[in-house]
Design an enzyme around this catalytic site. Sequence first.
Site, PDB file in Angstrom:
ATOM      1  N   TYR A 147      -8.173   9.858   2.410  1.00 29.53           N
ATOM      2  CA  TYR A 147      -9.620   9.875   2.598  1.00 29.53           C
ATOM      3  C   TYR A 147     -10.035  11.207   3.224  1.00 29.53           C
ATOM      4  CZ  TYR A 147      -9.098   5.025   1.271  1.00 29.53           C
ATOM      5  OH  TYR A 147      -8.786   3.879   0.571  1.00 29.53           O
ATOM      6  N   THR A 163      -8.936  -3.363   4.584  1.00 26.93           N
ATOM      7  CA  THR A 163     -10.205  -3.577   3.889  1.00 26.93           C
ATOM      8  C   THR A 163     -10.189  -4.947   3.220  1.00 26.93           C
ATOM      9  OG1 THR A 163     -10.479  -1.213   3.512  1.00 26.93           O
ATOM     10  CG2 THR A 163     -11.731  -2.682   2.097  1.00 26.93           C
ATOM     11  N   ASN A 219      -4.270   8.141   4.369  1.00 23.93           N
ATOM     12  CA  ASN A 219      -4.418   7.520   3.044  1.00 23.93           C
ATOM     13  C   ASN A 219      -5.324   8.262   2.059  1.00 23.93           C
ATOM     14  OD1 ASN A 219      -2.750   5.593   4.064  1.00 23.93           O
ATOM     15  ND2 ASN A 219      -4.293   3.993   4.259  1.00 23.93           N
ATOM     16  N   HIS A 231      -9.947   7.243  11.188  1.00 24.38           N
ATOM     17  CA  HIS A 231      -9.099   7.063  10.003  1.00 24.38           C
ATOM     18  C   HIS A 231      -8.810   8.429   9.388  1.00 24.38           C
ATOM     19  CE1 HIS A 231      -7.188   5.476   6.577  1.00 24.38           C
ATOM     20  NE2 HIS A 231      -8.063   4.576   6.188  1.00 24.38           N
ATOM     21  N   ASN A 240      -3.820   7.539  -3.022  1.00 27.69           N
ATOM     22  CA  ASN A 240      -4.971   8.383  -3.357  1.00 27.69           C
ATOM     23  C   ASN A 240      -4.560   9.812  -3.720  1.00 27.69           C
ATOM     24  OD1 ASN A 240      -7.233   6.684  -3.356  1.00 27.69           O
ATOM     25  ND2 ASN A 240      -7.383   6.736  -1.122  1.00 27.69           N
TER      26      ASN A 240
END
Length: 373
Positions: A186, A31, A184, A181, A241
Amino acid sequence: MTTQTLSTNLLSPFNLGDLTLKNRVVMAPMTRARAGEERIPNALMAEYYAQRATVGLIITEATVISTQAIGWQNSPGIYSDEQAEGWKQVVDAVHAKETPIFLQLWHCGRASHSSFHENNQLPDAPSAIKLNGEYIHTPIGKQPYETPHALETSEVALVVEDYRRAAERAKDAGFDGVEIHGANGYLIDEFLQSKTNHRTDQYGGSLENRYRFLKEITEAIATVFPAHRIGVRLSPNGVYNDMGSPDYRETFSYVAQQLNAYGLAYLHLLDGLGFGFHELGEPMTLAEFRKVFTGVLVGNCGYTQETAEAAIKDGSADLIAFGRPLISNPDLVERFAHGWSLNPPPDVSIWYSFSQEGYTDFPTYRESQVIQA
């Protein structure tokens, strides 16, 4: 300027399904927050990716599939025609260097904030479990994490459809494939892991049920791209996270085994510990995944040229994705090939400058020699 040409496994060509990669170096998704408030890719982004197109494969930065998927300022999207049109210039710039490029599809899940969303809707998640973290950067400044909205069973199918539509736009933009994805912390990772998935419907509880969301997304996207143009990214060892489940080894072994049946382009694993390790047991290795996944494995996170070479030589990985070294070394492949030193790591404070600084202004090795001369 001294030049020493090195013969390496890492720099050898590789056939990724029906795509020929000029080397086994992959640009990892990172990102970089240069798409602006409208999240439309632009000429600066096209320049950035084209600078790094000597790699064998580029995986774009995480790209949100809907407005509700947003959780990062100025990250790109793929939920509007304007965004797809913006991505075309990026794809064209990379293809001009004869490099394939995959778009990474992203839903932030609970790692978001209501201020990112229409009508200030709470972030979506499999269960109403708040992320245990200090704060999140939002359009209204640093904010504490919120208890997310647990998706209703009927709402899950709508999110799956968002992924399918995003894949359609990616195909229209000319991408060679997409990466799902699932890492991580999400949304997909939240469904996979017992720590964040406390559901009692068909999307929670058993391994089969927790995997169902990713299964449905994969199959929906496979109606747009053939399976050999779809990759999946997982982070079995990650704490980022606020993740890490006691049954991580059982979970990710099962997920990889299930994904093996599709004939995917690759399985992309954060086997390194650069994002932190949950310390719930020994880290899962690429060798473990080799036992249950017979397709292409991509290693990622913390690799050097030497460790990448070793992983490919011993058969642990087929490809190695590099992230941070490619931020400050657009010519990373050439530096590897000639044994040239790398630029110093970039100042983290300019990673997200929203401008050329810290993005497209890093010199190649040849340019730096001219500057020093």
